[in-house]
Scaffold this motif. Structure first.
Motif, PDB file in Angstrom:
ATOM      1  N   HIS A 123       0.841  -1.203   0.000  1.00 57.84           N
ATOM      2  CA  HIS A 123       0.000   0.000   0.000  1.00 57.84           C
ATOM      3  C   HIS A 123       0.873   1.248   0.000  1.00 57.84           C
ATOM      4  O   HIS A 123       0.624   2.212   0.714  1.00 57.84           O
ATOM      5  CB  HIS A 123      -0.927  -0.016   1.219  1.00 57.84           C
ATOM      6  CG  HIS A 123      -1.805  -1.226   1.250  1.00 57.84           C
ATOM      7  ND1 HIS A 123      -2.838  -1.419   0.382  1.00 57.84           N
ATOM      8  CD2 HIS A 123      -1.758  -2.339   2.032  1.00 57.84           C
ATOM      9  CE1 HIS A 123      -3.424  -2.581   0.626  1.00 57.84           C
ATOM     10  NE2 HIS A 123      -2.782  -3.157   1.612  1.00 57.84           N
ATOM     11  N   GLN A 126       0.601   3.156  -4.875  1.00 51.53           N
ATOM     12  CA  GLN A 126       0.491   2.772  -6.288  1.00 51.53           C
ATOM     13  C   GLN A 126      -0.521   3.636  -7.033  1.00 51.53           C
ATOM     14  O   GLN A 126      -0.220   4.179  -8.102  1.00 51.53           O
ATOM     15  CB  GLN A 126       0.096   1.296  -6.401  1.00 51.53           C
ATOM     16  CG  GLN A 126       1.175   0.340  -5.946  1.00 51.53           C
ATOM     17  CD  GLN A 126       0.809  -1.109  -6.185  1.00 51.53           C
ATOM     18  OE1 GLN A 126      -0.280  -1.425  -6.648  1.00 51.53           O
ATOM     19  NE2 GLN A 126       1.721  -2.007  -5.857  1.00 51.53           N
ATOM     20  N   GLU A 127      -1.720   3.767  -6.482  1.00 49.88           N
ATOM     21  CA  GLU A 127      -2.775   4.460  -7.219  1.00 49.88           C
ATOM     22  C   GLU A 127      -2.511   5.962  -7.316  1.00 49.88           C
ATOM     23  O   GLU A 127      -2.755   6.568  -8.366  1.00 49.88           O
ATOM     24  CB  GLU A 127      -4.135   4.158  -6.591  1.00 49.88           C
ATOM     25  CG  GLU A 127      -4.513   2.690  -6.773  1.00 49.88           C
ATOM     26  CD  GLU A 127      -5.846   2.324  -6.162  1.00 49.88           C
ATOM     27  OE1 GLU A 127      -6.399   3.151  -5.397  1.00 49.88           O
ATOM     28  OE2 GLU A 127      -6.345   1.222  -6.443  1.00 49.88           O
ATOM     29  N   LEU A 154      -7.491  -8.726 -12.669  1.00 52.90           N
ATOM     30  CA  LEU A 154      -7.681  -7.530 -11.863  1.00 52.90           C
ATOM     31  C   LEU A 154      -8.437  -7.841 -10.574  1.00 52.90           C
ATOM     32  O   LEU A 154      -8.191  -7.227  -9.538  1.00 52.90           O
ATOM     33  CB  LEU A 154      -8.420  -6.461 -12.678  1.00 52.90           C
ATOM     34  CG  LEU A 154      -8.287  -5.017 -12.197  1.00 52.90           C
ATOM     35  CD1 LEU A 154      -6.833  -4.585 -12.130  1.00 52.90           C
ATOM     36  CD2 LEU A 154      -9.067  -4.088 -13.105  1.00 52.90           C
ATOM     37  N   THR A 162      -4.297  -2.443 -10.743  1.00 52.85           N
ATOM     38  CA  THR A 162      -5.346  -1.467 -10.472  1.00 52.85           C
ATOM     39  C   THR A 162      -6.049  -1.121 -11.780  1.00 52.85           C
ATOM     40  O   THR A 162      -5.463  -1.299 -12.850  1.00 52.85           O
ATOM     41  CB  THR A 162      -4.785  -0.153  -9.876  1.00 52.85           C
ATOM     42  OG1 THR A 162      -4.315   0.684 -10.947  1.00 52.85           O
ATOM     43  CG2 THR A 162      -3.650  -0.395  -8.900  1.00 52.85           C
ATOM     44  N   TYR A 164      -6.443   1.781 -12.788  1.00 52.68           N
ATOM     45  CA  TYR A 164      -5.764   2.982 -13.292  1.00 52.68           C
ATOM     46  C   TYR A 164      -4.549   2.645 -14.154  1.00 52.68           C
ATOM     47  O   TYR A 164      -4.064   3.491 -14.901  1.00 52.68           O
ATOM     48  CB  TYR A 164      -5.320   3.861 -12.125  1.00 52.68           C
ATOM     49  CG  TYR A 164      -6.421   4.150 -11.150  1.00 52.68           C
ATOM     50  CD1 TYR A 164      -7.433   5.054 -11.464  1.00 52.68           C
ATOM     51  CD2 TYR A 164      -6.474   3.508  -9.922  1.00 52.68           C
ATOM     52  CE1 TYR A 164      -8.468   5.312 -10.572  1.00 52.68           C
ATOM     53  CE2 TYR A 164      -7.509   3.759  -9.033  1.00 52.68           C
ATOM     54  CZ  TYR A 164      -8.501   4.659  -9.358  1.00 52.68           C
ATOM     55  OH  TYR A 164      -9.526   4.906  -8.482  1.00 52.68           O
ATOM     56  N   SER A 167       0.436  -2.372 -11.935  1.00 56.72           N
ATOM     57  CA  SER A 167       1.312  -2.076 -10.801  1.00 56.72           C
ATOM     58  C   SER A 167       1.920  -3.371 -10.283  1.00 56.72           C
ATOM     59  O   SER A 167       1.460  -4.469 -10.598  1.00 56.72           O
ATOM     60  CB  SER A 167       0.550  -1.341  -9.691  1.00 56.72           C
ATOM     61  OG  SER A 167      -0.487  -2.134  -9.167  1.00 56.72           O
TER      62      SER A 167
END
Length: 204
Positions: A123, A126-127, A154, A162, A164, A167
């Motif tokens: 966490h 990444q996003e 996914l 993600t 987006y 990753s």
């Protein structure tokens, strides 16, 4: 041949590994080829240092350093960076900051683009890193391509991945974790989707 620029910065090799998978996805599409490029590191330079521009050296191995002509010539872009405090790495930002001539001419407007990243912790931003990479692409008028949930990886991934963009969870040890099966498949899917859109746009 429709060329897609896969442009990345990699410090410990994980993003470079992803870039090669993205390129494989690009080249899975008939009529498309990948142009792999990287950017040099940046850092402080003191007044008594060499007068040569920072990062002007030719890389010892791997792909060559990108120029703005690579962006101008290619029909699409897939951009990759490790995360730095939830943001893209400085070398990639530095390169993008030098593309104002392309912005003024609208050279990238209407071309498909996508992003990918690697983090040391699961966490680790990444996003937000992916979103930070999208911002200059939006200013250039590029058409952003993500990863849809129709891709089973996914929903199945227990590491990176993600909507987006692709990753990877690399871990914090000196030997980064390799891409797992889902992460690798999503990297390839990202390259494939950008190539698909570039081919469709080019045929109009």
């Amino acid at each position: 041949m429709t060329e897609i620029l896969v442009l990345y910065y990699s410090r410990h090799g994980s993003v470079a590994q992803m870039a090669r998978r993205v390129a494989r996805g690009v080249e899975s599409q008939r009529g498309a080829s990948a142009r792999l490029r990287t950017v040099p590191p940046v850092g402080p330079r003191h007044a008594d240092a060499d007068s040569a521009p920072l990062g002007s050296e030719i890389p010892a191995d791997g792909p060559p350093y990108a120029t703005t002509e690579d962006l101008r010539e290619c029909a699409g872009l897939v951009l990759g960076s490790p995360t730095r405090f939830g943001n893209m790495a400085a070398p990639l930002k530095y390169f993008l900051d030098g593309t104002s001539d392309l912005w003024l001419s609208g050279a990238l407007a209407g071309k498909p683009a996508a992003v990918f990243t690697s983090t040391g912790t699961l966490h680790g931003g990444q996003e937000t890193t992916l979103l930070s990479m999208m911002l200059p692409l939006l200013h250039h008028g590029m058409l952003l391509v993500g990863l849809p949930y129709t891709l089973p990886e996914l929903s199945a991934t227990r590491a990176g991945g993600t909507p987006y963009g692709a990753s990877h969870y690399a871990g914090v040890s000196r030997a980064p974790l390799p891409l797992d099966r889902d992460e690798a498949a999503l990297c390839e899917a990202l390259g494939r989707r950008v190539a698909e859109f570039a081919l469709k746009l080019g045929s109009r």
